[in-house]
Scaffold this active site. Structure first.
Site, PDB file in Angstrom:
ATOM      1  N   SER A   1       0.859  -1.239  -0.072  1.00  9.35           N
ATOM      2  CA  SER A   1       0.061   0.084   0.032  1.00  9.35           C
ATOM      3  C   SER A   1       0.803   1.286   0.083  1.00  9.35           C
ATOM      4  O   SER A   1       2.093   1.348   0.411  1.00  9.35           O
ATOM      5  CB  SER A   1      -0.817  -0.093   1.186  1.00  9.35           C
ATOM      6  N   ASP A   2       0.277   2.345  -0.483  1.00  5.01           N
ATOM      7  CA  ASP A   2       0.866   3.694  -0.234  1.00  5.01           C
ATOM      8  C   ASP A   2      -0.212   4.595  -0.069  1.00  5.01           C
ATOM      9  O   ASP A   2      -1.163   4.528  -0.880  1.00  5.01           O
ATOM     10  CB  ASP A   2       1.845   3.884  -1.737  1.00  5.01           C
TER      11      ASP A   2
END
Length: 188
Positions: free
Chosen positions: A68-69
């Site tokens: 994730s970012d």
């Protein structure tokens, strides 16, 4: 099938744990630079995919990798993690009394098969005084967070309102994560 969370974020660990999944963490050392002009909604998805791809050689093709970012965006400008306390103050002043968008890109990878997407939420800060900003920055909390605040911590006091998924703002949309697990066929 084993699940790897390609992150060291305590917030992401907490969200995934609350979802009921057993997992191990493996921090990605992926390059997080993007070409100039990459739109934030595209950039967070690219980086989420890149982080999962970076840990694939370490775990093999029979493991599900969740990566994730998260990025904060205001006026079309991305606000990542502040470089220092002065940068955190600058970001918080810029967001004071305004609504910004938090975008979280999520990717799930099993071998070469990868699915991804982006979840967004809007957050409105109340008008902040310089004293409030200074006191918050002095806690150290904003220094490792996109947009220089953590809604789940002391930074929650800066927020007047939000619309969207709270988990997205924290850095891992539980709704999008479940949807991607279903799409790729991971049952946990």
């Amino acid at each position: 099938m084993k699940l790897i969370l390609a992150s060291g974020s305590p917030r992401r660990k907490e969200i995934l744990g609350k979802m009921g999944y057993e997992f191990e963490c493996l921090t990605s050392d992926a390059d997080e630079t993007l070409p100039a002009g990459t739109p934030p909604e595209t950039g967070v998805e690219i980086l989420a995919r890149r982080k999962g791809e970076a840990v694939l050689p370490l775990v093999g093709n029979e493991t599900a990798i969740l990566s994730s970012d998260t990025l904060v965006e205001l006026d079309g400008k991305p606000l990542g993690k502040p470089t220092d306390p002065d940068d955190a103050r600058r970001m918080l002043r810029y967001m004071s009394g305004r609504t910004h968008t938090v975008r979280t890109g999520i990717a799930v990878r099993i071998g070469e098969n990868c699915v991804s997407g982006v979840a967004s939420a809007d957050v409105t800060f109340r008008e902040l005084t310089d004293g409030e900003i200074d006191a918050y920055v002095a806690t150290g909390e904003p220094l490792d967070k996109a947009g220089a605040y953590g809604i789940q911590g002391r930074g929650g006091a800066l927020v007047a309102s939000y619309s969207g998924d709270f988990d997205t703002i924290m850095g891992l949309s539980s709704t999008l994560t479940r949807d991607l697990f279903i799409k790729i066929g991971f049952e946990g």
